[in-house]
Design a protein around this motif. Sequence first.
Motif, PDB file in Angstrom:
ATOM      1  N   ASN A 429     -11.795  -8.520   7.489  1.00 42.09           N
ATOM      2  CA  ASN A 429     -12.240  -6.817   7.547  1.00 42.09           C
ATOM      3  C   ASN A 429     -11.764  -5.778   7.087  1.00 42.09           C
ATOM      4  O   ASN A 429     -10.400  -4.615   7.217  1.00 42.09           O
ATOM      5  CB  ASN A 429     -11.663  -6.753   9.271  1.00 42.09           C
ATOM      6  N   GLY A 430     -11.615  -6.192   5.551  1.00 49.71           N
ATOM      7  CA  GLY A 430     -11.243  -5.049   4.618  1.00 49.71           C
ATOM      8  C   GLY A 430      -9.531  -4.696   4.916  1.00 49.71           C
ATOM      9  O   GLY A 430      -8.592  -5.562   4.749  1.00 49.71           O
ATOM     10  N   PHE A 431      -9.160  -3.722   4.599  1.00 44.73           N
ATOM     11  CA  PHE A 431      -7.491  -3.340   4.465  1.00 44.73           C
ATOM     12  C   PHE A 431      -6.978  -3.907   6.050  1.00 44.73           C
ATOM     13  O   PHE A 431      -5.580  -4.656   5.204  1.00 44.73           O
ATOM     14  CB  PHE A 431      -7.439  -1.981   4.293  1.00 44.73           C
ATOM     15  N   LEU A 432      -7.780  -3.870   6.582  1.00 46.17           N
ATOM     16  CA  LEU A 432      -6.669  -4.863   8.291  1.00 46.17           C
ATOM     17  C   LEU A 432      -6.527  -6.135   7.458  1.00 46.17           C
ATOM     18  O   LEU A 432      -5.349  -6.206   8.721  1.00 46.17           O
ATOM     19  CB  LEU A 432      -7.857  -4.134   9.382  1.00 46.17           C
ATOM     20  N   GLY A 433      -7.101  -7.002   7.539  1.00 47.78           N
ATOM     21  CA  GLY A 433      -7.025  -8.187   7.181  1.00 47.78           C
ATOM     22  C   GLY A 433      -5.583  -8.168   5.978  1.00 47.78           C
ATOM     23  O   GLY A 433      -5.042  -9.327   6.225  1.00 47.78           O
ATOM     24  N   LEU A 434      -5.850  -6.531   4.693  1.00 47.81           N
ATOM     25  CA  LEU A 434      -4.825  -7.327   4.616  1.00 47.81           C
ATOM     26  C   LEU A 434      -3.378  -6.586   4.766  1.00 47.81           C
ATOM     27  O   LEU A 434      -2.037  -7.098   4.789  1.00 47.81           O
ATOM     28  CB  LEU A 434      -4.686  -6.019   3.377  1.00 47.81           C
ATOM     29  N   ILE A 435      -3.666  -6.176   5.685  1.00 46.49           N
ATOM     30  CA  ILE A 435      -2.196  -5.545   7.127  1.00 46.49           C
ATOM     31  C   ILE A 435      -1.578  -6.771   7.408  1.00 46.49           C
ATOM     32  O   ILE A 435      -0.565  -7.408   8.037  1.00 46.49           O
ATOM     33  CB  ILE A 435      -2.729  -4.207   7.481  1.00 46.49           C
ATOM     34  N   ASP A 436      -2.628  -7.911   7.744  1.00 51.50           N
ATOM     35  CA  ASP A 436      -2.690  -8.308   9.134  1.00 51.50           C
ATOM     36  C   ASP A 436      -2.398  -9.536   8.339  1.00 51.50           C
ATOM     37  O   ASP A 436      -1.975 -10.553   9.454  1.00 51.50           O
ATOM     38  CB  ASP A 436      -3.428  -8.356  10.384  1.00 51.50           C
ATOM     39  N   GLU A 469       1.674   0.286   6.939  1.00 51.38           N
ATOM     40  CA  GLU A 469       1.017  -0.642   5.935  1.00 51.38           C
ATOM     41  C   GLU A 469       0.883  -1.083   4.932  1.00 51.38           C
ATOM     42  O   GLU A 469       0.214  -2.035   4.641  1.00 51.38           O
ATOM     43  CB  GLU A 469      -0.798  -0.123   6.001  1.00 51.38           C
ATOM     44  N   LEU A 470       1.363  -0.030   4.251  1.00 50.32           N
ATOM     45  CA  LEU A 470       1.425  -0.066   2.822  1.00 50.32           C
ATOM     46  C   LEU A 470       2.875  -1.495   3.009  1.00 50.32           C
ATOM     47  O   LEU A 470       2.404  -2.686   1.643  1.00 50.32           O
ATOM     48  CB  LEU A 470       1.886   0.874   1.852  1.00 50.32           C
ATOM     49  N   TYR A 471       3.818  -1.349   3.461  1.00 49.33           N
ATOM     50  CA  TYR A 471       4.726  -2.690   3.240  1.00 49.33           C
ATOM     51  C   TYR A 471       3.703  -3.259   4.071  1.00 49.33           C
ATOM     52  O   TYR A 471       3.730  -4.714   3.456  1.00 49.33           O
ATOM     53  CB  TYR A 471       6.205  -2.083   4.415  1.00 49.33           C
ATOM     54  N   SER A 472       3.079  -3.608   4.258  1.00 46.73           N
ATOM     55  CA  SER A 472       2.980  -5.074   5.489  1.00 46.73           C
ATOM     56  C   SER A 472       1.645  -6.296   3.704  1.00 46.73           C
ATOM     57  O   SER A 472       1.553  -7.257   4.100  1.00 46.73           O
ATOM     58  CB  SER A 472       1.632  -4.515   6.848  1.00 46.73           C
ATOM     59  N   ILE A 473       1.149  -4.863   3.397  1.00 50.03           N
ATOM     60  CA  ILE A 473      -0.056  -5.484   2.581  1.00 50.03           C
ATOM     61  C   ILE A 473       1.357  -5.987   1.148  1.00 50.03           C
ATOM     62  O   ILE A 473       0.933  -6.925   0.899  1.00 50.03           O
ATOM     63  CB  ILE A 473      -0.836  -4.482   1.675  1.00 50.03           C
ATOM     64  N   ALA A 474       1.704  -5.650   1.049  1.00 54.12           N
ATOM     65  CA  ALA A 474       2.331  -5.832  -0.397  1.00 54.12           C
ATOM     66  C   ALA A 474       3.528  -6.878  -0.035  1.00 54.12           C
ATOM     67  O   ALA A 474       3.672  -8.052  -0.270  1.00 54.12           O
ATOM     68  CB  ALA A 474       4.019  -4.905  -0.334  1.00 54.12           C
ATOM     69  N   GLN A 475       3.989  -6.889   1.567  1.00 55.79           N
ATOM     70  CA  GLN A 475       4.392  -8.574   2.120  1.00 55.79           C
ATOM     71  C   GLN A 475       3.052  -9.811   1.390  1.00 55.79           C
ATOM     72  O   GLN A 475       3.662 -10.889   1.676  1.00 55.79           O
ATOM     73  CB  GLN A 475       5.004  -8.341   3.185  1.00 55.79           C
ATOM     74  N   ASN A 476       2.365  -9.004   2.420  1.00 58.38           N
ATOM     75  CA  ASN A 476       1.116 -10.302   2.196  1.00 58.38           C
ATOM     76  C   ASN A 476       0.488 -10.994   0.618  1.00 58.38           C
ATOM     77  O   ASN A 476       0.312 -12.262   0.617  1.00 58.38           O
ATOM     78  CB  ASN A 476       0.086 -10.259   2.841  1.00 58.38           C
ATOM     79  N   ILE A 477       0.580  -9.898   0.074  1.00 58.96           N
ATOM     80  CA  ILE A 477       0.457 -10.281  -1.298  1.00 58.96           C
ATOM     81  C   ILE A 477       0.732 -11.298  -1.868  1.00 58.96           C
ATOM     82  O   ILE A 477       0.924 -11.844  -2.273  1.00 58.96           O
ATOM     83  CB  ILE A 477       0.384  -9.166  -2.194  1.00 58.96           C
ATOM     84  N   GLU A 478       2.337 -10.585  -1.671  1.00 56.00           N
ATOM     85  CA  GLU A 478       3.741 -11.837  -2.244  1.00 56.00           C
ATOM     86  C   GLU A 478       3.846 -12.749  -1.361  1.00 56.00           C
ATOM     87  O   GLU A 478       3.563 -13.916  -1.957  1.00 56.00           O
ATOM     88  CB  GLU A 478       4.660 -11.157  -2.585  1.00 56.00           C
ATOM     89  N   LYS A 479       3.681 -12.675  -0.181  1.00 55.64           N
ATOM     90  CA  LYS A 479       2.942 -13.867   0.526  1.00 55.64           C
ATOM     91  C   LYS A 479       2.287 -14.992   0.172  1.00 55.64           C
ATOM     92  O   LYS A 479       2.222 -16.106   0.124  1.00 55.64           O
ATOM     93  CB  LYS A 479       2.970 -13.579   1.819  1.00 55.64           C
ATOM     94  N   PHE A 480       0.477 -14.506  -0.164  1.00 60.70           N
ATOM     95  CA  PHE A 480      -0.329 -14.962  -0.108  1.00 60.70           C
ATOM     96  C   PHE A 480      -0.364 -15.504  -1.769  1.00 60.70           C
ATOM     97  O   PHE A 480      -1.333 -15.749  -2.067  1.00 60.70           O
ATOM     98  CB  PHE A 480      -1.787 -14.822   0.284  1.00 60.70           C
ATOM     99  N   GLY A 481       0.636 -15.000  -2.693  1.00 63.57           N
ATOM    100  CA  GLY A 481       0.659 -14.683  -3.991  1.00 63.57           C
ATOM    101  C   GLY A 481      -0.531 -14.794  -4.465  1.00 63.57           C
ATOM    102  O   GLY A 481      -1.224 -14.936  -5.268  1.00 63.57           O
ATOM    103  N   ILE A 482      -1.197 -13.297  -4.042  1.00 60.96           N
ATOM    104  CA  ILE A 482      -2.688 -12.807  -4.804  1.00 60.96           C
ATOM    105  C   ILE A 482      -2.106 -12.011  -6.370  1.00 60.96           C
ATOM    106  O   ILE A 482      -1.468 -10.989  -6.037  1.00 60.96           O
ATOM    107  CB  ILE A 482      -3.204 -11.763  -3.719  1.00 60.96           C
ATOM    108  N   GLU A 483      -2.956 -12.683  -6.942  1.00 67.78           N
ATOM    109  CA  GLU A 483      -2.686 -12.354  -8.912  1.00 67.78           C
ATOM    110  C   GLU A 483      -3.903 -10.777  -8.964  1.00 67.78           C
ATOM    111  O   GLU A 483      -3.769 -10.495 -10.449  1.00 67.78           O
ATOM    112  CB  GLU A 483      -2.802 -13.465  -9.494  1.00 67.78           C
TER     113      GLU A 483
END
Length: 745
Positions: A429-436, A469-483
Amino acid sequence: MTIKRFAVLTSGGDAPGMNAAIRAVIRTGLNRGAEVYAIYEGYKGLIAGGSQIRPMNWDSAGGILQRGGTVIGTARCDEFRTREGRRTAALHLIEREIDSLIVIGGDGSLTGANLFRQEWSGLLTELVQEGKITQEVADRHAYLGIVGLVGSIDNDMFGTDMTIGTDTALHRITEAIDALSSTAASHQRTFVVKVMGRNCGYLALMACLATGAEWVLIPECPPDTDDWQEKMIADLKAGRAAGRRESIVVIAEGAQDRNGKPIGSTEITELLEKRLGEEVRATVLGHVQRGGKPSAFDRNLGTLMGHAAVETVLATTPETEPQLICLRGNRITTAPLMECVERTRAVAKAIADHDYERAMDLRGGGFKQSFRTLRTLLRSLPHKPEPGQKRLRLAVMNCGAPASGMNTAVRAAVRIGLDRGHTMLSVTNGFLGLIDGHIQEMDWMSVNGWASMGGSELGTSRDIPKGRELYSIAQNIEKFGIEGLLIIGGWSGYKGAYELYRQREAYAAFNIPIICLPASINNNLPGSELCVGADTALNNIVWAVDKLKQSAIAQQRCFVVEVMGRHCGYLALMSGLATGAERVYMHEEGITLRDLTFDLEHIVAGFKAGKRLGLVIRNENANPVYTSDFIAALFEEEGGSVFDVRQTILGHVQQGGDPSPFDRIQATRLAARCMEFLIENAQTEAPSSAFIGMGAGGLQIQSIEEFPRLADEQNQRPKKQWWLDLRPIAKILSEPMAPTETPKA
Ligand code: ADP
């Protein structure tokens, strides 16, 4: 001033879209004050003369745009291969004072045309000697102008990216392979499908790229080992073991092995049946590939090429050598006809000489790149990562409204990433999935069958991240190790990507490469002339309008059809061009009361003069006051008893449906290039973010920093829209200058 007279003919194999070209030639010619003749049955008709060479008027080109084949007939003609035949042909042109010829055909027909022109003065001398024409007449017609258009489903002509008919043939082929795939999957069966193309593997290659078939055999690049049959069998078995329920092997008509021995479908079918121990069925698609309604792409290609052919004919001087009308990088252009024909022949010769490297080189970079991509995508499993290789974690997601081809792009990206040894993640679901944090790992088979599926399997949304939401995205990028992140979608995807890029200082996690792949039916994204999904939507509109037109055949009726596109008129204009609409309203031009009054008068006059059908296409946001309702009501009221009016809002059918071959190919090519970008940038200190697209010069990648400069944010469309240049052509073809005037016979 002498009035220019020219003739058009179709020759050789027929191809869908030829009628669009004929229509454009006739109408552009009349519009430019020329006298236009059609020669029926190709060179045969030219040699027969008489009623086979007929003057055309505006209405001669009516109602043919949507028809397959060629309404003026085509033929093969051995007599034209003789000098005597060509002499008679010359006489028939001279008798009617026709001094230029537009030939729509394959390389054989165009070679014939070129020879005709080379011999022209010699032929006239002979006609004078025979007493059939006077010297004075010969002097008046000292030159023959020749312009060629390639009508061929094979896409085998050097110099043009596409030939008229190829896209439609790909429609027929992908429909057939999609259908075979579902029955093959039900029974775990293998199908061997033979497709046309003579010496050219384009149809086979692109059909594979567009459908997810498992093996392909093309003439330009035969399997590189002597025991290729063993490899094919091993690959098909491995595919089954990995969970593939359907296996499709595509064979091009001219397929051969390295030694030049033809590879036939029966031979492959028997071999596979014996060795796979399962039912194998052969399907030779044959002439259905040639038939049927032309696709939106072929209608518009034929139209634009036909228009350009007339412009070229009118600009011809005695010194001009014969020209070929070509499509290069999404632009119509011209090239010397004979050079293109000769280089086309060179490919055939290279194949005959078993010089496959040269054959592939001559086909060009796009063809070679597609073949490389295909070899990755059809693997049964990815290559194992190299020992010690850095394994990146790359994510892919969809954004914006669904566009057909999104799944195709995801499939290509996931498989290419995995094959290069990286971990592929998908975001729901786009950015929603990245946020959640709705992010999961994808494996090879998780995208099996996605090449041909419409909609968005990952889910998509229009949300653009902001604030916390940007903060949540940053957290998830780190949590899932997205490069690295690939965003396949529309305006909101681009905006979101730009936002993450802008916030790099504030959020270190955003310091990863992000690339946007344009996918939107609206075709409204900067940096790309064509977005994935727009071609499918265009075809959806065109099929619907064809049906509407048929429904109205019994009455005198005008349709007001509303199409999507938000503030971008691309779908409106291009569907108007492909359906022959009288009028197109779009936001870029707006609508005024004067426009409506003028158009109404024009339409009323047309119906009074015997016209049976009117068609007006309106972009959904063309004007907030002059809505489709309003226009329909106005026309109904003013039309009185002369005609009635119906309004049709096509709505979401435009977003759905299986992706068209063009969208599948485009999605795959762009995704392949996006993955290269991510892999390269994820391993640098300062990764860049970008958007990719098709420009006039081919694939292009531009920095995301360019977004505000290129985008008209208020109207959500690019500041520069290339297709607006086509507006005058649409106008010329829909507005008769002198509806009933016919040049004298
Ligand atoms: P295509 O145009 O689709 O390649 P063909 O090769 O069959 O189809 O050519 C169509 C027609 O063009 C032929 O039947 C013949 O009339 C004419 N033609 C083809 N090659 C030549 C040639 N070398 N000289 C004269 N006429 C030719």
